[in-house]
Design a protein around this motif. Sequence first.
Motif, mmCIF file in Angstrom:
data_model
loop_
_atom_site.group_PDB
_atom_site.id
_atom_site.type_symbol
_atom_site.label_atom_id
_atom_site.label_comp_id
_atom_site.label_asym_id
_atom_site.label_seq_id
_atom_site.Cartn_x
_atom_site.Cartn_y
_atom_site.Cartn_z
ATOM 1 N N UNK A 86 -1.062 5.881 0.655
ATOM 2 C CA UNK A 86 -0.943 4.513 0.140
ATOM 3 C C UNK A 86 0.233 3.796 0.790
ATOM 4 N N UNK A 87 0.202 2.471 0.705
ATOM 5 C CA UNK A 87 1.347 1.644 1.097
ATOM 6 C C UNK A 87 2.182 1.372 -0.147
ATOM 7 N N UNK A 88 3.458 1.701 -0.099
ATOM 8 C CA UNK A 88 4.320 1.431 -1.251
ATOM 9 C C UNK A 88 4.574 -0.077 -1.350
ATOM 10 N N UNK A 89 5.197 -0.493 -2.430
ATOM 11 C CA UNK A 89 5.454 -1.915 -2.653
ATOM 12 C C UNK A 89 6.145 -2.565 -1.453
ATOM 13 N N UNK A 90 5.629 -3.726 -1.071
ATOM 14 C CA UNK A 90 6.255 -4.493 -0.005
ATOM 15 C C UNK A 90 6.004 -3.971 1.395
ATOM 16 N N UNK A 91 5.108 -3.006 1.541
ATOM 17 C CA UNK A 91 4.816 -2.414 2.843
ATOM 18 C C UNK A 91 3.321 -2.515 3.123
ATOM 19 N N UNK A 92 2.960 -2.814 4.359
ATOM 20 C CA UNK A 92 1.554 -2.870 4.737
ATOM 21 C C UNK A 92 0.772 -3.868 3.923
ATOM 22 N N UNK A 93 -0.308 -3.403 3.311
ATOM 23 C CA UNK A 93 -1.191 -4.291 2.551
ATOM 24 C C UNK A 93 -0.796 -4.417 1.081
ATOM 25 N N UNK A 94 0.216 -3.686 0.653
ATOM 26 C CA UNK A 94 0.602 -3.710 -0.760
ATOM 27 C C UNK A 94 1.514 -4.889 -1.072
ATOM 28 N N UNK A 95 1.380 -5.389 -2.290
ATOM 29 C CA UNK A 95 2.196 -6.514 -2.731
ATOM 30 C C UNK A 95 3.548 -6.072 -3.244
ATOM 31 N N UNK A 96 4.340 -7.053 -3.647
ATOM 32 C CA UNK A 96 5.652 -6.771 -4.205
ATOM 33 C C UNK A 96 6.739 -6.709 -3.157
ATOM 34 N N UNK A 97 7.904 -6.251 -3.592
ATOM 35 C CA UNK A 97 9.085 -6.141 -2.736
ATOM 36 C C UNK A 97 9.448 -4.679 -2.559
ATOM 37 N N UNK A 98 9.705 -4.297 -1.332
ATOM 38 C CA UNK A 98 10.056 -2.914 -1.038
ATOM 39 C C UNK A 98 11.357 -2.551 -1.768
ATOM 40 N N UNK A 99 11.315 -1.556 -2.661
ATOM 41 C CA UNK A 99 12.517 -1.185 -3.412
ATOM 42 C C UNK A 99 13.454 -0.241 -2.670
ATOM 43 N N UNK A 100 13.033 0.265 -1.500
ATOM 44 C CA UNK A 100 13.815 1.291 -0.815
ATOM 45 C C UNK A 100 13.453 2.663 -1.353
ATOM 46 N N UNK A 101 13.611 3.691 -0.520
ATOM 47 C CA UNK A 101 13.106 5.019 -0.873
ATOM 48 C C UNK A 101 13.735 5.595 -2.131
ATOM 49 N N UNK A 102 14.975 5.215 -2.451
ATOM 50 C CA UNK A 102 15.634 5.783 -3.620
ATOM 51 C C UNK A 102 15.065 5.249 -4.936
ATOM 52 N N UNK A 103 14.237 4.213 -4.852
ATOM 53 C CA UNK A 103 13.728 3.572 -6.069
ATOM 54 C C UNK A 103 12.204 3.483 -6.046
ATOM 55 N N UNK A 104 11.548 4.535 -5.567
ATOM 56 C CA UNK A 104 10.089 4.505 -5.456
ATOM 57 C C UNK A 104 9.394 5.436 -6.450
ATOM 58 N N UNK A 105 10.080 5.793 -7.516
ATOM 59 C CA UNK A 105 9.449 6.652 -8.508
ATOM 60 C C UNK A 105 8.164 6.033 -9.041
ATOM 61 N N UNK A 106 8.195 4.731 -9.370
ATOM 62 C CA UNK A 106 7.026 4.059 -9.926
ATOM 63 C C UNK A 106 5.871 4.043 -8.927
ATOM 64 N N UNK A 107 6.188 3.868 -7.648
ATOM 65 C CA UNK A 107 5.144 3.851 -6.620
ATOM 66 C C UNK A 107 4.451 5.213 -6.541
ATOM 67 N N UNK A 108 5.254 6.281 -6.510
ATOM 68 C CA UNK A 108 4.686 7.627 -6.410
ATOM 69 C C UNK A 108 3.859 7.947 -7.654
ATOM 70 N N UNK A 109 4.387 7.623 -8.822
ATOM 71 C CA UNK A 109 3.677 7.906 -10.068
ATOM 72 C C UNK A 109 2.375 7.121 -10.153
ATOM 73 N N UNK A 110 2.396 5.859 -9.725
ATOM 74 C CA UNK A 110 1.185 5.036 -9.760
ATOM 75 C C UNK A 110 0.140 5.565 -8.792
ATOM 76 N N UNK A 111 0.580 5.992 -7.611
ATOM 77 C CA UNK A 111 -0.349 6.548 -6.629
ATOM 78 C C UNK A 111 -0.961 7.854 -7.134
ATOM 79 N N UNK A 112 -0.156 8.689 -7.777
ATOM 80 C CA UNK A 112 -0.667 9.940 -8.338
ATOM 81 C C UNK A 112 -1.715 9.655 -9.407
ATOM 82 N N UNK A 113 -1.446 8.692 -10.269
ATOM 83 C CA UNK A 113 -2.406 8.330 -11.317
ATOM 84 C C UNK A 113 -3.697 7.790 -10.711
ATOM 85 N N UNK A 114 -3.574 6.972 -9.664
ATOM 86 C CA UNK A 114 -4.757 6.414 -9.009
ATOM 87 C C UNK A 114 -5.580 7.516 -8.343
#
Length: 258
Positions: free
Chosen positions: A63-91
């Motif tokens: 997947x593309x994390x927030x703010x990267x590639x086709x995904x919306x939002x603002x890139x939070x930086x790698x230290x703040x991507x817990x929500x991205x990883x958790x959302x991708x796992x759920x999906x």
Amino acid sequence: MRRHLTFACGLDTLVGTLDIEAATGTTGLLLVTGGREIRSGSWGGQARIAARLAAAGVPVFRYDRRGVGESGGTDPGFQHTREDIAAALAAFRAALPTLRRVIAFGNCDAAAALMLHADDIGLDGLVLANPWTLESDEADTAPPAALRQRYLAKLANPREVLRLLTGGVNLAKLARGLRQAASAPAKSSLVETMAGSLTRFGGSVTILLATGDRTAQMFEAVWPAGDPRIQPHASSGHSFAGPEAQDWLFERLMEALR
């Protein structure tokens, strides 16, 4: 079969890709992308490894994390991507309800992100390649171990020795480099946090290091020596480029998924 889908991460919409064959197993791979790299990877490398794993019966979600590639939002930086990883796992689990186990794979700061956040989001295992260990996104100095290797290589080169003897080397710069090469690497608070989180993680962990890669050398310089989870490969490619290194990476991933 390759299927693209969208999923929510808070108020933002992320885009993912599921690679799957008709006959598939119950263990899948969540591929977490590092930096601002899109989910296909550099030169399509992550898409190719996903297709290869899918052909072997392993479903792969990237997947593309927030703010990267086709995904919306603002890139939070790698230290703040817990929500991205958790959302991708759920999906991933929602798209493939037959999944029983999910192993996550990340390279560079994606590996660091997994080390920081994997202890409480429901992953069953981690494969961490060349983990990033600096607080910032840019490396401004080479690790002492890498500098020592560089100077030893120069001393073994007759041309470099001749340059030194004939005044072709900046002695002040050489002195600074030697002092840095002799110094002990500083362990950042990021590394301490990563180690603590990894200690709390209950699943399997594999750490893959390309021994000629600068990021891997920086990790090895500040990580406890002799960690049995580390598997080195004599590669200078940060992404294990080349057929032999790619085959080695594929086999390590299959081992972790079994």
